[in-house]
Scaffold this active site. Structure first.
Site, short mmCIF file in Angstrom:
data_model
loop_
_atom_site.label_atom_id
_atom_site.label_comp_id
_atom_site.label_asym_id
_atom_site.label_seq_id
_atom_site.Cartn_x
_atom_site.Cartn_y
_atom_site.Cartn_z
N LYS A 1 0.84 -1.21 0.00
CA LYS A 1 0.00 0.00 0.00
C LYS A 1 0.87 1.25 0.00
CE LYS A 1 -0.21 -0.21 5.04
NZ LYS A 1 -0.97 -0.75 6.18
N ARG B 1 -10.45 -0.27 14.83
CA ARG B 1 -10.37 0.55 13.62
C ARG B 1 -11.46 0.06 12.67
NH1 ARG B 1 -4.62 0.96 10.53
NH2 ARG B 1 -5.03 -1.24 10.18
N TYR C 1 15.60 31.09 6.41
CA TYR C 1 14.48 31.87 6.95
C TYR C 1 14.54 31.98 8.47
CZ TYR C 1 12.10 31.23 2.43
OH TYR C 1 11.76 31.24 1.10
N MET D 1 11.23 24.82 1.32
CA MET D 1 10.36 23.94 0.53
C MET D 1 11.16 23.07 -0.44
SD MET D 1 7.11 24.87 -1.89
CE MET D 1 6.01 25.52 -0.66
C1 LIG Z 1 -0.18 -1.72 6.80
C2 LIG Z 1 -0.73 -2.99 7.31
C3 LIG Z 1 0.10 -4.13 7.45
C4 LIG Z 1 1.59 -4.08 7.27
O1 LIG Z 1 2.20 -3.59 8.42
P1 LIG Z 1 3.79 -3.61 8.61
O2 LIG Z 1 3.96 -3.17 10.02
O3 LIG Z 1 4.35 -2.66 7.63
O4 LIG Z 1 4.24 -4.99 8.36
C5 LIG Z 1 -0.51 -5.32 7.79
N1 LIG Z 1 -1.84 -5.38 8.03
C6 LIG Z 1 -2.65 -4.31 7.95
C7 LIG Z 1 -4.09 -4.47 8.23
C8 LIG Z 1 -2.12 -3.08 7.61
O5 LIG Z 1 -2.92 -2.02 7.56
#
Ligand SMILES: *Cc1c(COP(=O)(O)O)cnc(C)c1O
Length: 370
Positions: free
Chosen positions: A38, A132, A263, A312
């Protein structure tokens, strides 16, 4: 696209492969890696990372969003793609169309899907304490009812641990309760005649600290990219960082004692100081709160300290005593102790995950071992 002009991330896919080999050594028997890619593979480039993983036999992926999943399919990534997050009900048709796997975030969500004409594959998320997403482990009848929905084919079930990166007694106890509650739900469902399918619990620290669990998958993200905090892990894996963040020296000058830099004139030279201006700034994801924090960068094998406020598009470094010229390459995040992702992230009061996934669009990726 011009790649090594200003700021770039070298992504070493050979190191990614090496890390996968190391991770495999600690994964329980019959358990496979589900690669979490992701957020553009935590800033490493989702498609390139997935292609490499496909080429070394990894065919289970997890992403956060529908868009990410579709991008993988459009780039001919094969295997199973699980969407970990919420997909809007009106877009569920794409889950069917692109042969994806949707997480069922709770019973209410499943009911809404049941009213659609699309048939989808799904993993049910069970909430065991993270609070969550996920249907609560306490609502077994709700979970059972999801299995009865005709157009949702449940092919897996999972939960997420909220303190698996802590070795404190209380946290370990909590994690074990999460794990127990998950397994007992799976058992109850089996007794009721439902097949929970592929089950999975652990992310990276879940694997590092509870690697013996009997699961079908481990959902690993951060350790694939070669990063973890040793102090939070009972298993010490030998990993290699995949990403190295680099920029260029734009200009070198000498300033006198009493002169200020950047700055707000927050840095005042105490003596004659050689200053190098570097082609990276907060718009590239290099955190502005690292200004005047004694944070280092690596230039020609030596550490220079960031001075004055980070701008920036540029930042300034004290390079007194270092042989530096315009156009030289500077490393800002890399394998060296002083500039590793964990160190830079903690100086910025955040975690490596946020630092890497926050790298900006102007950071071009250059792949090694593609
Ligand atoms: C992002 C995520 C992972 C991966 O987590 P890491 O700590 O990077 O291994 C696994 N499961 C869920 C549900 C996540 O959101």
């Amino acid at each position: 696209m011009i790649k090594k002009d200003r700021v770039f991330a070298e992504i070493n896919l050979e190191n990614l492969e090496y890390n996968i080999e190391q991770i495999k050594k600690i994964v329980a028997k019959n358990c496979k890696i589900m690669a979490v890619i992701k957020a553009d593979a935590y800033g490493h480039g989702m498609v390139e990372v997935a292609q490499k993983l496909n080429s070394i036999g990894i065919s289970n992926f997890a992403v956060a969003t529908l868009d990410e999943a579709i991008t993988l399919r459009k780039n001919k990534i094969f295997g199973n793609i699980l969407i970990l997050g919420y997909t809007d009900i009106k877009n569920i048709k794409y889950v069917e169309k692109y042969d994806l796997i949707q997480t069922i975030v709770d019973y209410e969500y499943a009911e809404k899907i049941s009213k659609l004409k699309y048939n989808i594959n799904a993993h049910i998320k069970i909430n065991t304490g993270m609070n969550r997403i996920g249907e609560s482990y306490k609502n077994i009848s709700n979970i059972e009812n999801i299995f009865k929905i005709k157009n949702i084919k449940v092919i897996g079930m999972y939960t997420h641990l909220s303190v698996s990166d802590s070795l404190k007694e209380d946290d370990v106890k909590f994690t074990k309760t999460q794990i127990d509650n998950f397994y007992s739900i799976a058992e109850s469902l089996k007794k009721l005649g439902h097949n929970p399918g592929k089950i999975h619990i652990q992310s990276s620290y879940g694997l590092l600290n509870y690697n013996f669990l009997k699961c079908d998958f481990v959902r690993v993200g951060i350790i694939m990219y070669g990063i973890y905090e040793k102090k939070n892990s009972s298993i010490k894996l030998d990993l290699k960082n995949v990403l190295t963040l680099k920029a260029k020296v734009a200009s070198v000058k000498e300033i006198d004692s009493g002169e200020a830099v950047s700055y707000g004139r927050t840095f005042i030279a105490k003596e004659k100081t050689k200053v190098a201006t570097i082609t990276i700034g907060y718009a590239d994801g290099y955190p502005r709160n690292l200004s005047n924090k004694n944070v280092k960068v690596l230039i020609n094998g030596k550490y220079g300290k960031i001075i004055g406020r980070i701008c920036m598009d540029m930042l300034m470094v004290d390079v007194t005593g270092i042989d530096v010229k315009q156009g030289d390459i500077v490393t800002l995040i890399g394998k060296e102790e002083g500039i590793c992702a964990n160190k830079i992230a903690s100086a910025s009061k955040t975690i490596s995950y946020e630092l890497l996934s926050g790298l900006g669009k102007r950071v071009k990726k250059v792949y090694i071992g593609k």
